[in-house]
Design an enzyme around this catalytic site. Structure first.
Site, mmCIF file in Angstrom:
data_model
loop_
_atom_site.group_PDB
_atom_site.id
_atom_site.type_symbol
_atom_site.label_atom_id
_atom_site.label_comp_id
_atom_site.label_asym_id
_atom_site.label_seq_id
_atom_site.Cartn_x
_atom_site.Cartn_y
_atom_site.Cartn_z
ATOM 1 N N LYS A 12 0.896 -1.347 -0.220
ATOM 2 C CA LYS A 12 -0.135 -0.001 -0.032
ATOM 3 C C LYS A 12 0.712 1.232 0.036
ATOM 4 O O LYS A 12 1.988 1.384 0.691
ATOM 5 C CB LYS A 12 -1.070 -0.054 1.197
ATOM 6 C CG LYS A 12 -2.024 -1.020 1.229
ATOM 7 C CD LYS A 12 -2.922 -0.919 0.103
ATOM 8 C CE LYS A 12 -4.011 -2.175 0.153
ATOM 9 N NZ LYS A 12 -4.906 -1.729 1.227
ATOM 10 N N GLN B 196 -0.833 -12.636 10.897
ATOM 11 C CA GLN B 196 -1.218 -12.614 9.366
ATOM 12 C C GLN B 196 0.015 -12.214 8.652
ATOM 13 O O GLN B 196 1.131 -12.194 9.121
ATOM 14 C CB GLN B 196 -2.062 -11.361 9.071
ATOM 15 C CG GLN B 196 -1.512 -9.986 9.612
ATOM 16 C CD GLN B 196 -2.359 -8.753 9.985
ATOM 17 O OE1 GLN B 196 -3.649 -9.285 10.510
ATOM 18 N NE2 GLN B 196 -2.124 -7.650 9.713
ATOM 19 N N ASP C 6 -2.719 -6.500 0.795
ATOM 20 C CA ASP C 6 -1.092 -6.704 1.017
ATOM 21 C C ASP C 6 -1.237 -7.677 2.249
ATOM 22 O O ASP C 6 -0.156 -8.157 2.641
ATOM 23 C CB ASP C 6 -0.438 -5.510 1.465
ATOM 24 C CG ASP C 6 -1.193 -4.763 2.511
ATOM 25 O OD1 ASP C 6 -2.373 -4.750 2.923
ATOM 26 O OD2 ASP C 6 -0.722 -3.904 3.178
ATOM 27 N N ASP D 166 -3.131 -8.098 17.894
ATOM 28 C CA ASP D 166 -3.949 -7.457 16.674
ATOM 29 C C ASP D 166 -5.155 -8.393 16.565
ATOM 30 O O ASP D 166 -4.820 -9.655 16.113
ATOM 31 C CB ASP D 166 -3.167 -7.183 15.557
ATOM 32 C CG ASP D 166 -3.650 -6.394 14.465
ATOM 33 O OD1 ASP D 166 -3.893 -5.123 14.843
ATOM 34 O OD2 ASP D 166 -3.963 -6.953 13.364
ATOM 35 N N ASN D 167 -6.358 -8.020 16.326
ATOM 36 C CA ASN D 167 -7.440 -8.620 16.062
ATOM 37 C C ASN D 167 -7.797 -10.029 16.267
ATOM 38 O O ASN D 167 -7.757 -11.033 15.603
ATOM 39 C CB ASN D 167 -7.653 -8.695 14.266
ATOM 40 C CG ASN D 167 -7.893 -7.402 13.801
ATOM 41 O OD1 ASN D 167 -8.588 -6.480 14.367
ATOM 42 N ND2 ASN D 167 -7.298 -7.165 12.494
ATOM 43 N N GLU E 260 -6.819 -6.624 21.211
ATOM 44 C CA GLU E 260 -7.311 -5.461 20.458
ATOM 45 C C GLU E 260 -8.332 -6.021 19.764
ATOM 46 O O GLU E 260 -8.383 -6.611 18.536
ATOM 47 C CB GLU E 260 -6.361 -4.856 19.563
ATOM 48 C CG GLU E 260 -6.636 -3.907 18.735
ATOM 49 C CD GLU E 260 -6.908 -4.298 17.252
ATOM 50 O OE1 GLU E 260 -7.414 -3.214 16.577
ATOM 51 O OE2 GLU E 260 -6.913 -5.008 16.948
ATOM 52 N N LYS F 178 0.548 4.610 9.060
ATOM 53 C CA LYS F 178 0.179 3.055 8.687
ATOM 54 C C LYS F 178 1.188 2.982 7.391
ATOM 55 O O LYS F 178 1.620 1.794 7.159
ATOM 56 C CB LYS F 178 -1.061 2.358 8.760
ATOM 57 C CG LYS F 178 -1.639 2.463 10.136
ATOM 58 C CD LYS F 178 -2.910 1.711 9.974
ATOM 59 C CE LYS F 178 -4.027 2.303 8.972
ATOM 60 N NZ LYS F 178 -5.067 1.533 9.074
ATOM 61 N N TYR F 179 0.992 4.055 6.689
ATOM 62 C CA TYR F 179 1.468 3.903 5.366
ATOM 63 C C TYR F 179 2.616 4.878 4.727
ATOM 64 O O TYR F 179 3.168 4.761 3.824
ATOM 65 C CB TYR F 179 0.330 4.165 4.021
ATOM 66 C CG TYR F 179 -0.906 3.283 4.371
ATOM 67 C CD1 TYR F 179 -0.945 2.007 4.229
ATOM 68 C CD2 TYR F 179 -2.190 3.999 5.060
ATOM 69 C CE1 TYR F 179 -2.033 1.224 4.643
ATOM 70 C CE2 TYR F 179 -3.157 3.349 5.501
ATOM 71 C CZ TYR F 179 -3.318 1.848 5.227
ATOM 72 O OH TYR F 179 -4.162 1.291 5.421
#
Length: 697
Positions: free
Chosen positions: A283, A343, A378, A413-414, A442, A553-554
């Site tokens: 990204k 992930q 991604d 995360d998640n 989270e 983040k990017y």
């Protein structure tokens, strides 16, 4: 089958005891139960605690929490970490039953001698229960009726031996039989506070009934209390030229930011993933699908030819550089929390080594992550049903790898997108060998999932706090967190995250940032700030979005902290004030003591936190202790006036008392009573943060 004396609705118990309730060493919480019996005879109750080493403590008496409710409770504080047990014991209290009847009959001249003789016999039996063996060595002895002689203590804390207790109880019996005394005088000895204290220390118990034991897991204090600061190491020391050429910061440049974070009073430094980032479908800025050559990609797109979850991004340095960063953080009195995001980018080594771990679509491609309409091309999510044992073994290896490099806190995360049983197994596995390791969930998800993740072992949880901004939502939700779910869910109130810029902050200006910080820092023992909050960053990528414009983040996002502070544009001094105030007041380091007070206007809330002082046996009350009171204007745009109506007993004060409040923000002091006028201009001072003390005479 129910016991002879029914004991029901025991708390804290999580899902009928399926999982342990939670506490931390030194935290005060209440053990309670409903206790009753048939007829009109009196009952009493107590709690017995068993330490992790199997040592059983003395019986702690419970009190009826409100007359006529049959709800009994006692405040408990466990001193050491580990898995504790507690059970509730209930019994018939024949002396209290007798005293109730005697106080009605004797003043009226009804059955005086008979009532006194019955009372004398009861006190003799109570004295007999304080066994001679207890006088010799102070060890508890249990008779057939379940009486616990000295409750495991040789004296009562005032130097009086159990032999002295026994003699005192026999003296009461003798006085009740003394026909030379006026009947009221004979009764009065049984009514003395000293006699009540004797019976509390050595309760005379019949029909003793015991509940089954329930578990409480006691963690280290950081599981409950702490201030978190999130930042991207790659942005600290990054170089972004006008020509768009970028260069990443690294662990060494990021370490230069640590003293300022420590100075603001933070305890935990939370790092997003520090691993290599994939290039496939990387990204670009603002989540575009067409990155520039220097765009670094999202840290959550983990994995490249440089390694996966157990590697460090080459731009950040080496694993030795990471170790030095962790050590420097510790030297400054803080801990590192590392993101655990299960992930992969399409370039992660796992994709080639274990293609069976992923979901294959009908066209033969690996499914990327989606949360329609959001797409994360991604990122490949892992399918935990494909090879559960293989995936579990690898994830456990990764977690222990980072533990070996000094990480004792993980922000997951998640977690709600992975099987709950996977987390229950992993957290239990880690707890068995390293009970000091803390996991933050989270999980911005449905309440059932959020709560269950907390029950099965996560030490802390993200919450819905970000979206609770009205008075009703603030009061009801924070009351839920501090009471209804407090036995198993510890909230971490982040005021913002890289993913969430709420519209309240977008449109409320600096007053909104102060308001949300005050609420989070003072209502919850753990709160968090994502870097840039202190600069009031509030521009969304588009109207109606909660994503930041130019999201970190990017892209790299270096910030000029020094100039902002010098020009008075930084909230760092305000945040520092809040964190140091939290450290100075132990009442703010507790979760279950939050109490809201009535305010007659819809834009102002008032709440208090109190840690009671020492218990006075004469008055049967705790001292006022540490008391913090806050009044907050929830409207960042307008001044509001209101009358605050305080529940004075909740502050440790009598109704009608006058007291002094000292304002932490303005430095002013006020003399207050139950009802008080307040006026709060959000642009000058959006809140009163008050400490409470007795008024000088």
């Amino acid at each position: 089958m129910i016991g002879r004396i029914p004991i029901t609705d025991i708390s804290p118990v999580v899902d009928c005891g399926q999982w342990p309730a939670k506490a931390v060493a030194g935290e005060t919480f209440q053990v309670s139960a409903t206790v009753f019996r048939e007829g009109h005879d009196s009952v009493a109750a107590g709690v017995v605690l068993t330490a992790p080493d199997g040592q059983r403590g003395r019986l702690r008496p419970m009190r009826e929490l409100a007359p006529g409710t049959d709800r009994w409770g006692v405040d408990v504080s466990l001193p050491a970490e580990g898995d504790w047990l507690f059970r509730v014991e209930a019994w018939s209290d024949p002396i209290h039953t007798w005293l109730h009847d005697a106080e009605i009959k004797i003043p009226r001249g009804m059955d005086v001698d008979l009532m006194c003789e019955e009372g004398a016999r009861l006190f003799e039996r109570a004295a007999k229960a304080v066994r001679t063996a207890d006088c010799a060595n102070g060890t508890p002895k249990h008779g057939k009726d379940g009486n616990n002689g000295a409750n495991g203590q040789k004296n009562n804390g005032n130097g009086e031996s159990t032999c002295g207790h026994r003699a005192a109880l026999l003296s009461v019996a003798a006085t009740l039989r003394d026909e030379n005394l006026d009947p009221r005088a004979r009764l009065s000895i049984a009514q003395l506070p000293e006699t009540a204290a004797l019976l509390e220390a050595h309760p005379f118990r019949e029909l003793v009934t015991r509940s089954k034991s329930h578990k409480i897991r006691v963690d280290r204090r950081r599981a409950l209390y702490g201030s978190w600061y999130e930042f991207f190491p790659r942005s600290e020391g990054a170089i972004v030229s006008d020509q768009g050429i970028s260069k990443s910061g690294n662990f060494q440049t990021a370490a230069k930011r640590l003293p300022a974070i420590a100075k603001m009073g933070f305890d935990v430094v939370y790092l997003p993933p520090v691993h290599p980032i994939g290039t496939t479908f990387r990204k670009g800025r603002n989540n575009t699908l067409s990155p520039e050559p220097d765009d670094p990609g999202s840290p959550w797109a983990i994995g490249s030819e440089d390694g996966g979850h157990d590697a460090v991004h080459p731009d950040l340095g080496t694993i030795e550089d990471f170790d030095e960063f962790v050590a420097h953080t510790r030297e400054l009195g803080m801990e590192v929390a590392l993101d655990l995001a299960l992930q992969c980018s399409p370039d992660h080594p796992w994709v080639k080594e274990h293609p069976e771990w992923f979901t294959i679509r009908a066209d033969g491609s690996i499914a990327y992550a989606e949360n329609p309409p959001k797409k994360y091309q991604d990122i490949y999510p892992i399918n935990f049903d494909k090879d559960p044992e293989g995936i579990y073994t690898e994830v456990r290896r990764v977690v222990r790898h980072w533990m070996d490099h000094g990480v004792r806190i993980f922000r997951v995360d998640n977690p709600h997108t992975k099987p709950v049983g996977f987390w229950e197994r992993l957290l239990a596995d880690i707890h068995t060998t390293d009970p000091d390791v803390i996991f933050l969930s989270e999980a911005f998800t449905r309440p059932a999932m959020l709560r269950t993740l907390a029950k099965i072992g996560f030490h802390q949880s993200y919450t819905y706090y970000t979206w609770k901004n009205s008075k009703h939502d603030v009061e009801s939700y924070l009351a839920e967190l501090s009471h209804e779910t407090s036995a198993y869910l510890r909230p971490n109130l982040f005021v913002n995250t890289p993913d969430i810029l709420h519209e309240f902050l977008q449109h409320g200006g600096i007053p909104a940032f102060k308001i949300r910080a005050v609420l989070a820092a003072l209502t919850s023992p753990t709160w968090g700030v994502y870097s840039g909050y202190e600069l009031g960053e509030n521009i969304p990528v588009r109207p109606g979005s909660e994503e930041y414009l130019d999201s970190e983040k990017y892209q790299y996002k270096p910030r000029d902290w020094i100039t902002a502070e010098r020009e008075g544009r930084s909230l760092a001094p305000f945040i520092t004030h809040l964190n140091l105030f939290r450290r100075a007041h132990p009442a703010l380091q507790e979760l279950r003591n939050l109490r809201f007070h009535r305010v007659d206007q819809p834009d102002i809330v008032c709440f208090s936190k109190r840690l009671p002082g020492a218990y006075d046996t004469a008055t049967r009350r705790h001292g006022m202790g540490d008391v913090v009171l806050a009044v907050v204007n929830l409207d960042p745009h307008h001044t509001h006036e209101a009358t605050v109506d305080l529940d004075l007993p909740a502050l440790g004060l009598d109704w009608g008392a006058e007291f002094v409040v000292d304002d932490e923000l303005s430095g002013e002091s006020y003399r207050w009573r139950q009802s008080n006028y307040v006026r709060l201009d959000p642009h000058i001072q959006p809140a009163h943060i008050l400490t409470v003390r007795a008024a000088p005479r």
